[in-house]
Design a protein around this motif. Structure first.
Motif, short mmCIF file in Angstrom:
data_model
loop_
_atom_site.label_atom_id
_atom_site.label_comp_id
_atom_site.label_asym_id
_atom_site.label_seq_id
_atom_site.Cartn_x
_atom_site.Cartn_y
_atom_site.Cartn_z
N TRP A 67 0.84 -1.21 0.00
CA TRP A 67 0.00 0.00 0.00
C TRP A 67 0.87 1.25 0.00
N ILE A 68 1.91 1.25 0.80
CA ILE A 68 2.81 2.41 0.86
C ILE A 68 3.46 2.65 -0.49
N ASN A 69 3.90 1.58 -1.16
CA ASN A 69 4.50 1.72 -2.49
C ASN A 69 3.50 2.29 -3.49
N GLN A 70 2.28 1.78 -3.43
CA GLN A 70 1.26 2.17 -4.40
C GLN A 70 0.81 3.61 -4.22
N TRP A 71 0.80 4.07 -2.99
CA TRP A 71 0.27 5.41 -2.72
C TRP A 71 1.35 6.41 -2.30
N THR A 72 1.91 6.25 -1.11
CA THR A 72 2.84 7.26 -0.59
C THR A 72 4.08 7.41 -1.46
#
Length: 517
Positions: A310-315
């Protein structure tokens, strides 16, 4: 003669590299997407921590300059005053910096964090809803604008204060001395142009998808690559007409129009939507944002790798997006900021767009998440259609949809218009009045690369390329902070700036306004 040679090197080298990317996207799209996906995954996995540290470090650097005596330094001569009103200044930086993205993600991002893929909590829960807004604020708040502010401040300071040419390479003179005007300068300026082109082309792809999504939902027009190419071509003609009219006319008029349209659309959503809930959400989310500020800033999921995707995809994607856009937005903001003090520049650039973003996402995010929570299935729609599907459930939804489509188009034209000016200026060794020929060349190239990347895998290839291009420029940003601080401290010492005031008045002789006359 040497000057002309350097212009040719930067201009030609940039065109060659970009032309190769266009050819790869057109003729070997699948291979291009596979390679870009591999490199993107490698970068997000291996250097995601670096992006997190860098962007937060830039924000801390900006805040330090605001509160330090250095903030008194003016971007220009001591007698310089701003060329644009504060309202027009904010409108132009807002339109260039985040216009299309806000409309594209306004309703979609909070909904995604709530009902599709959550950063922490269980999907659809109250905690997931709270997380949805605080992380959206995080992605579009102070961190993003700090990256833009760093590049803008560096260029404005060296360009207007130090009377250097308007190129990113001159920012490194305090570090490189005479070597800042040779091959190293060519490399830095070429990286700047390529990062700008990819960043803008990515957002143009988002814009075309958003316009197509609106036309598809409202009028039933097919939502596919062909229609999006037609949209890009029409928008290219419009922004070239605007670009040829000059910075003071085209961009300024469009930016003010954008701000008016955005305020009208925002007001319409607040009035027609769940008004009280929108303001409750905004108030609560601002508190959560500041409460979790540092935890979100350094969140790398080292102790729970299930959260890393999730962090890779968004932040990480967002930090790469802001970094790749920073040359373009930074150059543009610098160009319109002559006469401001460093303190005023950084305070307004960090604060004004952030506040507008908080209000925007509170309104549009509440619109979509409330519908989803009430049983309306919005997640079945494509990202670019979620906004219009949300409008459809409220009074005057068609009117709001048409207004949103118009707003995306004007944002589209403004961003591309500003980009053609910036790219032409950078290609002409920092000429503040670049030729129309170079504006047209870069306008066409922006359209071509957006089309090529779209055919090579749609938004996935656009996002992959964005993250890849951002990495080399992130190294430039680190060196930029070092160089800028070195020169600012030199000037601080020369000017005798200090944070402590003179030790007056004399003992037992306090200042009294009512006795001084």
């Amino acid at each position: 003669m040497v000057k002309h040679s350097k212009i040719t090197k930067v201009f030609q080298l940039s065109l060659v590299i970009i032309f190769i990317l266009v050819l790869l996207g057109l003729f070997v799209p699948q291979q291009f997407q596979n390679i870009s996906s591999y490199l993107k995954n490698l970068l997000t996995t291996s250097v995601g921590w670096f992006y997190l540290l860098l962007v937060t470090g830039i924000l801390i650097f900006c805040v330090f300059l605001i509160v330090s005596p250095i903030g008194q330094i003016r971007l220009g001569n001591p007698t310089s005053r701003p060329e644009h009103s504060t309202t027009s200044w904010i409108a132009m930086m807002f339109s260039a910096g985040m216009g299309i993205g806000l409309v594209f993600y306004g309703a979609a991002e909070p909904l995604s964090h709530f009902a599709i893929s959550t950063p922490n909590a269980e999907i659809g829960s109250a905690d997931a809803l709270a997380d949805a807004f605080r992380f959206t604020f995080f992605h579009w708040g102070f961190h993003a604008w700090a990256v833009y502010a760093l590049v803008g401040l560096s260029l404005a300071y060296f360009g207007f204060r130090k009377r250097e040419k308007y190129q990113l390479s001159v920012v490194f003179k305090p570090l490189l001395g005479k070597y800042a005007d040779g091959p190293i300068a060519t490399i830095i300026d070429t990286i700047t142009i390529i990062a700008t082109v990819i960043g803008v082309a990515t957002t143009l792809g988002f814009g075309a998808s958003q316009i197509n999504g609106g036309l598809s939902y409202v009028f039933g027009i097919p939502n596919n690559s062909l229609v999006q190419v037609i949209i890009i071509i029409i928008a290219t003609i419009l922004f070239l007409i605007s670009a040829l009219s000059g910075l003071g006319k085209g961009v300024k008029i469009l930016s003010n129009t954008n701000l008016i349209l955005a305020v009208v659309l925002l007001a319409g959503v607040i009035v027609l939507g769940p008004t009280v809930k929108i303001f409750d959400t905004m108030t609560d989310s601002i508190g959560l944002y500041f409460q979790n500020f540092f935890r979100m800033s350094f969140r790398a999921a080292a102790f729970d790798e299930t959260k890393r995707a999730w962090i890779n995809q968004w932040t990480i994607f967002y930090w790469a997006w802001w970094i790749s856009w920073s040359p373009f937005v930074g150059v543009f903001i610098a160009r319109i900021s002559k006469g401001r003090t460093i303190r005023e520049f950084l305070t307004v650039v960090l604060l004004a767009p952030t506040v507008l973003s908080f209000i925007w996402f509170s309104a549009f995010g509440t619109l979509s998440t409330s519908l989803q929570d009430s049983g309306v299935d919005l997640i079945r729609f494509a990202t670019e259609e979620i906004l219009f599907a949300s409008f459809n459930e409220y009074p005057l939804g068609s009117v709001l949809s048409l207004l949103a489509i118009t707003l995306v188009l004007t944002f589209f034209v403004t961003s591309a218009d500003s980009a053609t000016y910036v790219l032409a200026m950078l290609s002409e060794d920092g000429n503040l009045n670049p030729s129309n020929r170079n504006k047209v060349i870069w306008g066409v190239m922006l359209a071509l690369i957006a089309i090529a990347l779209m055919f090579s895998g749609g938004l996935t290839a656009l996002q992959n390329t964005l993250i890849i291009v951002a990495f080399p420029f992130s190294i430039v940003l680190v060196l930029m902070m070092w160089s800028l601080m070195k020169e600012l401290y030199h000037e601080k010492e020369q000017m005798g700036l200090a944070i402590t005031p003179d030790r007056y008045p004399e003992k037992n002789q306090p200042f009294k306004s009512y006795e001084e006359n």
